[in-house]
Design a protein around this motif. Structure first.
Motif, short mmCIF file in Angstrom:
data_model
loop_
_atom_site.label_atom_id
_atom_site.label_comp_id
_atom_site.label_asym_id
_atom_site.label_seq_id
_atom_site.Cartn_x
_atom_site.Cartn_y
_atom_site.Cartn_z
N ALA A 1 0.83 -1.21 0.00
CA ALA A 1 0.00 0.00 0.00
C ALA A 1 0.86 1.26 0.00
O ALA A 1 1.98 1.27 0.55
N GLN A 2 0.33 2.33 -0.60
CA GLN A 2 1.00 3.63 -0.55
C GLN A 2 0.64 4.39 0.72
O GLN A 2 1.45 5.18 1.22
N VAL A 3 -0.57 4.18 1.22
CA VAL A 3 -1.05 4.85 2.43
C VAL A 3 -1.84 3.83 3.25
O VAL A 3 -2.58 3.01 2.69
N VAL A 4 -1.68 3.90 4.57
CA VAL A 4 -2.46 3.08 5.48
C VAL A 4 -3.55 3.96 6.09
O VAL A 4 -3.26 5.04 6.62
N VAL A 5 -4.80 3.53 6.00
CA VAL A 5 -5.94 4.26 6.57
C VAL A 5 -6.30 3.60 7.90
O VAL A 5 -6.67 2.42 7.93
N ALA A 6 -6.18 4.36 8.98
CA ALA A 6 -6.46 3.85 10.32
C ALA A 6 -7.83 4.33 10.77
O ALA A 6 -8.11 5.53 10.76
N LEU A 7 -8.66 3.39 11.19
CA LEU A 7 -10.02 3.70 11.62
C LEU A 7 -10.16 3.42 13.11
O LEU A 7 -10.03 2.27 13.55
N GLY A 8 -10.40 4.46 13.88
CA GLY A 8 -10.50 4.33 15.32
C GLY A 8 -10.37 5.69 15.97
O GLY A 8 -10.75 6.71 15.38
N GLY A 9 -9.82 5.73 17.17
CA GLY A 9 -9.59 6.98 17.88
C GLY A 9 -8.10 7.28 17.97
O GLY A 9 -7.27 6.63 17.34
N ASP A 10 -7.77 8.27 18.79
CA ASP A 10 -6.38 8.68 18.91
C ASP A 10 -5.49 7.56 19.45
O ASP A 10 -4.34 7.41 19.04
N GLY A 11 -6.03 6.76 20.38
CA GLY A 11 -5.25 5.66 20.91
C GLY A 11 -4.86 4.67 19.83
O GLY A 11 -3.73 4.19 19.78
N PHE A 12 -5.81 4.36 18.94
CA PHE A 12 -5.51 3.43 17.85
C PHE A 12 -4.53 4.06 16.86
O PHE A 12 -3.68 3.35 16.30
N MET A 13 -4.63 5.36 16.65
CA MET A 13 -3.67 6.03 15.77
C MET A 13 -2.25 5.89 16.33
O MET A 13 -1.30 5.58 15.59
N LYS B 1 5.56 4.39 5.95
CA LYS B 1 4.33 4.63 5.19
C LYS B 1 3.50 5.74 5.83
O LYS B 1 3.32 5.76 7.05
N PRO B 2 2.96 6.65 5.03
CA PRO B 2 2.05 7.67 5.58
C PRO B 2 0.78 7.03 6.12
O PRO B 2 0.30 6.02 5.59
N ILE B 3 0.24 7.62 7.17
CA ILE B 3 -0.99 7.11 7.79
C ILE B 3 -2.04 8.20 7.78
O ILE B 3 -1.79 9.34 8.21
N TYR B 4 -3.21 7.85 7.29
CA TYR B 4 -4.36 8.75 7.24
C TYR B 4 -5.42 8.18 8.17
O TYR B 4 -5.91 7.07 7.95
N GLY B 5 -5.73 8.90 9.22
CA GLY B 5 -6.69 8.41 10.20
C GLY B 5 -8.08 8.98 9.98
O GLY B 5 -8.22 10.14 9.56
N MET B 6 -9.11 8.17 10.25
CA MET B 6 -10.48 8.66 10.27
C MET B 6 -11.12 8.24 11.58
O MET B 6 -10.97 7.09 12.03
N ASN B 7 -11.84 9.16 12.18
CA ASN B 7 -12.33 8.96 13.54
C ASN B 7 -13.52 7.99 13.59
O ASN B 7 -14.61 8.29 13.12
N MET C 1 7.74 9.81 11.36
CA MET C 1 6.48 9.22 10.94
C MET C 1 5.64 10.30 10.27
O MET C 1 5.62 11.45 10.72
N THR C 2 4.95 9.92 9.20
CA THR C 2 4.15 10.88 8.43
C THR C 2 2.67 10.62 8.65
O THR C 2 2.18 9.52 8.41
N MET C 3 1.96 11.66 9.09
CA MET C 3 0.52 11.61 9.24
C MET C 3 -0.10 12.53 8.19
O MET C 3 0.46 13.60 7.88
N LEU C 4 -1.24 12.12 7.66
CA LEU C 4 -1.92 12.90 6.63
C LEU C 4 -3.21 13.49 7.18
O LEU C 4 -3.97 12.81 7.87
N PHE C 5 -3.44 14.77 6.84
CA PHE C 5 -4.63 15.48 7.31
C PHE C 5 -5.30 16.19 6.15
O PHE C 5 -4.63 16.71 5.25
#
Length: 260
Positions: free
Chosen positions: A40-52, A64-70, A239-243
Motif C-alpha cells: 500500500a502507498q497509504v495506510v488508513v487507520a479507523l478508530g480513535g487517537d489511541g488506535f492512531m 508509510k504515511p498514515i491517514y486516520g479517520m475517527n 512518521m508521516t501523518m496525513l490530514f
C-alpha cells in the motif's frame, strides 16, 4: 502538500476493535479495495487517537504515511469520517512529520529499558507516597528536588494530550521545542515547568526510590520501579501523518490555543 507526491491509488485499511471501526473497514475495503500493507502507498487507520498511536508505533519502521479517520471517542489526531471521495481527500492531504522521544529507563534491578514515545514520556508515582525527582537538562541539574505526582516531557504533537491536562503549554509543531511539565507539583509549588530545545537531553533521577516508587511510561509502554530515566528526541525516526486540506495538525494545534 501531499499531491506533490505520486498519485495514491493503493490503500490498506486497519481498524480498532470497536464495532463501528470494524464495520467501516469492511465498507471502505469493498469500495476502494484493500491492498496488503507491504504494497500500500497509504495506510488508513479507523478508530480513535489511541488506535492512531498504536498504528504509528507498529508501522514506525515502514515509513508509510498514515491517514486516520475517527471511529473512536477521541479524534484529535484523526480526520472526520466520510466514505466519499477518499482517494481525492488523501491525494490533497497535508503531511505532518512527527519525531518521537526516545526513553531509556533503568529499573531497581539495574535493567535498562528503551522505548519510543510519540506523545510523551511521563513519570508517575506508584503509591500514595509523593514522588521526589531530581531533574537535569544536558547534564546540568536544573531542579534539585521536585515533590510531585510525577512529571512529563511532551513532543509538540503530544502537547495537546496529557501535557495539556497537566496544565502544560500547547506547542506549535514547527517550534522545535519540548515541554517539561510537572504533574501536581507540591514543592516547589509555583514551578510550572519549562520549554526546552528539541535537542535537550532530560534526565530524571528518582530520589528515595524504595520508599517512593515511580513508574515511567512512553505512550503505552510502562516500566515499574525506575531509578533513572533519560529522554531525548530521536531525529533519526520520522512518521508521516496525513490530514485533510485546511485541517492540518498545525492548524488544529493552533486552534486549540483559542478554544474556550
Amino acid at each position: 502538500m501531499f499531491n506533490a507526491h505520486p498519485m495514491v491509488t493503493r490503500l490498506a485499511f486497519v481498524a480498532s476493535d470497536r464495532p463501528e471501526a470494524i464495520e467501516a473497514r469492511g465498507r471502505l475495503a469493498r469500495r476502494y479495495g484493500d491492498t496488503p500493507e507491504t504494497e500500500a502507498q497509504v495506510v488508513v487507520a479507523l478508530g480513535g487517537d489511541g488506535f492512531m498511536l498504536e498504528t504509528l508505533h507498529r508501522l514506525m519502521e515502514s515509513g508509510k504515511p498514515i491517514y486516520g479517520m475517527n471511529r473512536g471517542s477521541v479524534g484529535f489526531l484523526m480526520n472526520e469520517y466520510s466514505e466519499d471521495d477518499l482517494l481525492e481527500r488523501i491525494n490533497a492531504a497535508e503531511r505532518a512529520l512527527i519525531h518521537p522521544l526516545r526513553m531509556t529507563a533503568v529499573d531497581a534491578r539495574g535493567v535498562m529499558h528503551k522505548a519510543l514515545a510519540i506523545n510523551e514520556v511521563s513519570l508517575l508515582r506508584q503509591t500514595r507516597q509523593t514522588a521526589k525527582l531530581r531533574i537535569s537538562v544536558d547534564g546540568k541539574v536544573r531542579l534539585a528536588e521536585l515533590s510531585c505526582d510525577g512529571a512529563l516531557v511532551a513532543t509538540p504533537a503530544g502537547s495537546t494530550a496529557y501535557n495539556l491536562s497537566a496544565h502544560g503549554p500547547i506547542i506549535p509543531l514547527d517550534a522545535r521545542v519540548l515541554a517539561l511539565t510537572p504533574i501536581s507539583a507540591f514543592r516547589p509549588r509555583r514551578w510550572r515547568g519549562a520549554l526546552l530545545s528539541h535537542t535537550a537531553r532530560v534526565t530524571f533521577e528518582v530520589m528515595e526510590a524504595d520508599k517512593r516508587p515511580v513508574s515511567a511510561v512512553a505512550d503505552n509502554f510502562e516500566v515499574r520501579d525506575v531509578t533513572e530515566v533519560h529522554v531525548a528526541e530521536d531525529r533519526d525516526v520520522g512518521m508521516t501523518m496525513l490530514f485533510d486540506a485546511g485541517r492540518s495538525l498545525e492548524e488544529r494545534v493552533l486552534a486549540e490555543q483559542f478554544s474556550a
